[in-house]
Design a protein around this motif. Structure first.
Motif, PDB file in Angstrom:
ATOM      1  N   MET A 118       0.834  -1.204   0.000  1.00 57.79           N
ATOM      2  CA  MET A 118       0.000   0.000   0.000  1.00 57.79           C
ATOM      3  C   MET A 118       0.866   1.250   0.000  1.00 57.79           C
ATOM      4  SD  MET A 118      -3.328  -0.440   0.145  1.00 57.79           S
ATOM      5  CE  MET A 118      -4.343   0.463   1.307  1.00 57.79           C
ATOM      6  N   ASN A 119       0.514   2.149  -0.860  1.00 59.70           N
ATOM      7  CA  ASN A 119       1.231   3.405  -0.918  1.00 59.70           C
ATOM      8  C   ASN A 119       0.436   4.475  -0.172  1.00 59.70           C
ATOM      9  OD1 ASN A 119       2.689   5.619  -1.526  1.00 59.70           O
ATOM     10  ND2 ASN A 119       2.266   5.597  -3.718  1.00 59.70           N
ATOM     11  N   HIS A 120       0.882   4.755   1.061  1.00 58.68           N
ATOM     12  CA  HIS A 120       0.092   5.663   1.888  1.00 58.68           C
ATOM     13  C   HIS A 120       0.260   7.129   1.512  1.00 58.68           C
ATOM     14  CE1 HIS A 120      -1.758   2.949   4.684  1.00 58.68           C
ATOM     15  NE2 HIS A 120      -0.667   2.214   4.581  1.00 58.68           N
ATOM     16  N   MET A 145      -6.613  16.014   4.751  1.00 58.64           N
ATOM     17  CA  MET A 145      -5.716  14.930   5.202  1.00 58.64           C
ATOM     18  C   MET A 145      -4.315  15.485   5.473  1.00 58.64           C
ATOM     19  SD  MET A 145      -7.196  11.994   5.385  1.00 58.64           S
ATOM     20  CE  MET A 145      -8.942  11.732   5.206  1.00 58.64           C
ATOM     21  N   SER A 146      -3.761  15.093   6.587  1.00 56.60           N
ATOM     22  CA  SER A 146      -2.442  15.619   6.934  1.00 56.60           C
ATOM     23  C   SER A 146      -1.351  14.659   6.487  1.00 56.60           C
ATOM     24  CB  SER A 146      -2.354  15.826   8.443  1.00 56.60           C
ATOM     25  OG  SER A 146      -2.270  14.568   9.070  1.00 56.60           O
ATOM     26  N   ASP A 147      -0.139  15.169   6.485  1.00 50.79           N
ATOM     27  CA  ASP A 147       1.005  14.333   6.101  1.00 50.79           C
ATOM     28  C   ASP A 147       1.715  13.769   7.322  1.00 50.79           C
ATOM     29  OD1 ASP A 147       0.951  14.341   3.320  1.00 50.79           O
ATOM     30  OD2 ASP A 147       1.569  16.454   3.323  1.00 50.79           O
ATOM     31  N   SER A 148       1.093  13.893   8.481  1.00 51.85           N
ATOM     32  CA  SER A 148       1.751  13.472   9.716  1.00 51.85           C
ATOM     33  C   SER A 148       1.992  11.966   9.751  1.00 51.85           C
ATOM     34  CB  SER A 148       0.904  13.873  10.915  1.00 51.85           C
ATOM     35  OG  SER A 148      -0.355  13.261  10.811  1.00 51.85           O
ATOM     36  N   PRO A 149       3.013  11.528  10.488  1.00 53.40           N
ATOM     37  CA  PRO A 149       3.262  10.086  10.591  1.00 53.40           C
ATOM     38  C   PRO A 149       2.137   9.385  11.330  1.00 53.40           C
ATOM     39  CG  PRO A 149       4.973  11.365  11.722  1.00 53.40           C
ATOM     40  CD  PRO A 149       4.010  12.331  11.165  1.00 53.40           C
ATOM     41  N   LEU A 150       2.163   8.068  11.240  1.00 49.59           N
ATOM     42  CA  LEU A 150       1.055   7.248  11.733  1.00 49.59           C
ATOM     43  C   LEU A 150       0.699   7.536  13.189  1.00 49.59           C
ATOM     44  CD1 LEU A 150      -0.555   5.162  10.179  1.00 49.59           C
ATOM     45  CD2 LEU A 150       0.812   3.406  11.299  1.00 49.59           C
ATOM     46  N   ALA A 151       1.717   7.564  14.066  1.00 57.00           N
ATOM     47  CA  ALA A 151       1.465   7.718  15.493  1.00 57.00           C
ATOM     48  C   ALA A 151       0.755   9.038  15.785  1.00 57.00           C
ATOM     49  CB  ALA A 151       2.778   7.661  16.266  1.00 57.00           C
ATOM     50  N   LEU A 152       1.212  10.095  15.144  1.00 58.25           N
ATOM     51  CA  LEU A 152       0.604  11.397  15.357  1.00 58.25           C
ATOM     52  C   LEU A 152      -0.830  11.412  14.862  1.00 58.25           C
ATOM     53  CD1 LEU A 152       3.422  13.942  14.494  1.00 58.25           C
ATOM     54  CD2 LEU A 152       2.283  13.569  16.702  1.00 58.25           C
ATOM     55  N   GLU A 153      -1.018  10.718  13.734  1.00 53.26           N
ATOM     56  CA  GLU A 153      -2.341  10.669  13.156  1.00 53.26           C
ATOM     57  C   GLU A 153      -3.333  10.007  14.110  1.00 53.26           C
ATOM     58  OE1 GLU A 153      -3.867   9.254   8.840  1.00 53.26           O
ATOM     59  OE2 GLU A 153      -1.720   9.638   9.029  1.00 53.26           O
ATOM     60  N   HIS A 154      -2.873   8.949  14.765  1.00 51.76           N
ATOM     61  CA  HIS A 154      -3.730   8.245  15.710  1.00 51.76           C
ATOM     62  C   HIS A 154      -4.096   9.132  16.882  1.00 51.76           C
ATOM     63  CE1 HIS A 154      -4.224   3.993  14.561  1.00 51.76           C
ATOM     64  NE2 HIS A 154      -3.219   4.276  13.757  1.00 51.76           N
ATOM     65  N   ALA A 187      -4.549   0.804  10.160  1.00 52.04           N
ATOM     66  CA  ALA A 187      -3.454   1.652   9.700  1.00 52.04           C
ATOM     67  C   ALA A 187      -3.925   3.080   9.470  1.00 52.04           C
ATOM     68  CB  ALA A 187      -2.863   1.079   8.412  1.00 52.04           C
ATOM     69  N   ASP A 188      -5.088   3.207   8.864  1.00 50.14           N
ATOM     70  CA  ASP A 188      -5.627   4.544   8.631  1.00 50.14           C
ATOM     71  C   ASP A 188      -7.144   4.483   8.546  1.00 50.14           C
ATOM     72  OD1 ASP A 188      -6.277   3.529   6.159  1.00 50.14           O
ATOM     73  OD2 ASP A 188      -4.548   4.422   5.153  1.00 50.14           O
ATOM     74  N   GLU A 189      -7.747   5.634   8.312  1.00 52.03           N
ATOM     75  CA  GLU A 189      -9.214   5.690   8.319  1.00 52.03           C
ATOM     76  C   GLU A 189      -9.851   4.940   7.163  1.00 52.03           C
ATOM     77  OE1 GLU A 189      -8.527   9.475   9.009  1.00 52.03           O
ATOM     78  OE2 GLU A 189      -9.480   9.625  10.968  1.00 52.03           O
ATOM     79  N   GLU A 190      -9.148   4.954   6.036  1.00 46.30           N
ATOM     80  CA  GLU A 190      -9.718   4.251   4.898  1.00 46.30           C
ATOM     81  C   GLU A 190      -9.854   2.755   5.203  1.00 46.30           C
ATOM     82  OE1 GLU A 190      -7.461   3.538   1.449  1.00 46.30           O
ATOM     83  OE2 GLU A 190      -9.214   3.330   0.165  1.00 46.30           O
ATOM     84  N   GLN A 191      -8.807   2.195   5.812  1.00 43.41           N
ATOM     85  CA  GLN A 191      -8.841   0.771   6.151  1.00 43.41           C
ATOM     86  C   GLN A 191      -9.945   0.482   7.169  1.00 43.41           C
ATOM     87  OE1 GLN A 191      -5.804  -0.978   8.604  1.00 43.41           O
ATOM     88  NE2 GLN A 191      -5.458  -2.614   7.126  1.00 43.41           N
ATOM     89  N   GLN A 192     -10.078   1.360   8.153  1.00 45.08           N
ATOM     90  CA  GLN A 192     -11.112   1.173   9.169  1.00 45.08           C
ATOM     91  C   GLN A 192     -12.506   1.231   8.543  1.00 45.08           C
ATOM     92  OE1 GLN A 192     -10.908   2.955  13.213  1.00 45.08           O
ATOM     93  NE2 GLN A 192     -12.641   4.171  12.546  1.00 45.08           N
TER      94      GLN A 192
END
Lengths: 103, 255
Positions: free
Chosen positions: A1-3, B1-10, B21-26
């Protein structure tokens, strides 16, 4: 996946005009199917009724239920397999019973 | 949508569960779950549709005549009511995507309103069936071919050929009575099961409307609304097939 690909991450927002168009078609098809049932088409009355119903159902699935826009291929896989099993159920049962009571 | 890394996004998004992993997956996981459920629903209704289609095929004349006793105008208008409710659901999801809370709540209330109108009309139709003794119970007294049929219906049922044979005519009438009863059994099973789904749908949308009113849904997160909408559209589709199958078996003039 390309995030980093952000375009796939946001949902597709369907144009309100398209919703209204689908709605208009669904309403028109409802009155059409009721009217055409009163016209003598022989065996085709049932065929036409089911074709109209399937067209309506497809529009609801594709546009209202967003299947046309989903990036998730599994949704389509589930839908297609469910419809496939349904057709199998109906067609095999009907061919069996139709031939049993023939004549 | 922000460019922040995963942890910050959570951290920034309380709705995002940690195992996604992200909102799309959820979002996809949630809607996939609803699609699986709808797959089982297709099988559930499919069994009843199958039973209906087999008997309609075998006892076609009786089913065609019994189907004509349903109110075509009321059935058509009720179908339109349900389509209106599907539009308002689709529009309310769109309103959530655009972050319009007030519009969202209004459209959801309209959906519940249309759902209740549909159920009321269905209740009115059932009440008429009760008055006509069309409900398959001990009081059942529907189409038996005694004075309540047109010429076309009598020939469809084969009654005109038995005019001179009172014994066979009586037998045939009893048979018609039984087979039309089967139509009404299937009619009440199918529309009843559909109505139960509608009642459940109205209940779900009452909760969803409350959540929308509390401002729970944002352009980033409105999954409950979205998947409740999938359910509602599915129930609409069931009716889209029930309407022609039950009401429109044979509506040709003279038949």
């Amino acid at each position: 996946m390309n995030h980093s690909n952000h375009s796939t991450r946001s949902e597709h927002i369907v144009n309100a005009g398209l919703y209204w168009l689908v709605f208009a078609i669904l309403i028109a098809a409802t009155f059409l199917t009721a009217w055409i049932a009163t016209v003598d088409l022989g065996v085709f009355n049932t065929v036409v009724a089911l074709v109209i119903a399937t067209t309506k159902a497809s529009l609801v699935v594709l546009i209202f239920m967003h299947v046309k826009y989903t990036s998730e291929k599994m949704t389509k896989a589930i839908l297609i397999s469910a419809v496939f099993w349904l057709i199998l159920l109906l067609v095999l049962s009907l061919t069996d019973y139709s031939s049993r009571f023939a004549g | 949508m922000s460019d922040s890394p995963l942890a910050l996004e959570h951290e920034a998004r309380p709705e995002l569960r940690h195992h996604f992993a992200d909102e799309e997956q959820q979002r996809n996981a949630a809607s996939l779950g609803m699609w699986w459920f709808l797959g089982t629903e297709i099988m559930f209704f499919g069994g009843m549709f199958c039973g209906y289609l087999v008997y309609r095929r075998v006892y076609f004349p009786e089913f065609a005549v019994a189907s004509r006793s349903l109110d075509l105008v009321v059935g058509t208008l009720n179908t339109a009511v349900l389509i209106c409710s599907s539009l308002t659901v689709a529009m309310s999801v769109r309103a959530a995507q655009l972050g319009k809370r007030k519009l969202q709540v209004q459209l959801l209330l309209a959906t519940i309103f249309f759902g209740l109108v549909f159920l009321s009309v269905k209740g009115y139709e059932w009440r008429n069936k009760y008055k006509e003794h069309h409900i398959p119970t001990f009081d059942y007294n529907a189409i038996s071919g005694e004075g309540d049929l047109t010429k076309g219906q009598e020939s469809l049922l084969g009654l005109d050929k038995l005019k001179n044979d009172p014994v066979k005519l009586q037998e045939r009438r009893a048979e018609i009575q039984q087979r039309s009863k089967l139509f009404f059994s299937l009619y009440f099973a199918l529309t009843g099961m559909h109505a139960i789904h509608m009642v459940v749908g109205v209940g779900i949308f009452a909760v969803i409307t409350f959540m929308a009113w509390r401002g729970k849904f944002t352009p980033e997160y409105h999954t409950p609304l979205e998947i409740a909408g999938l359910y509602w559209h599915f129930v609409d589709i069931v009716w889209i097939y029930l309407f022609p199958l039950l009401y429109l078996i044979d509506r040709r003039p003279g038949a």
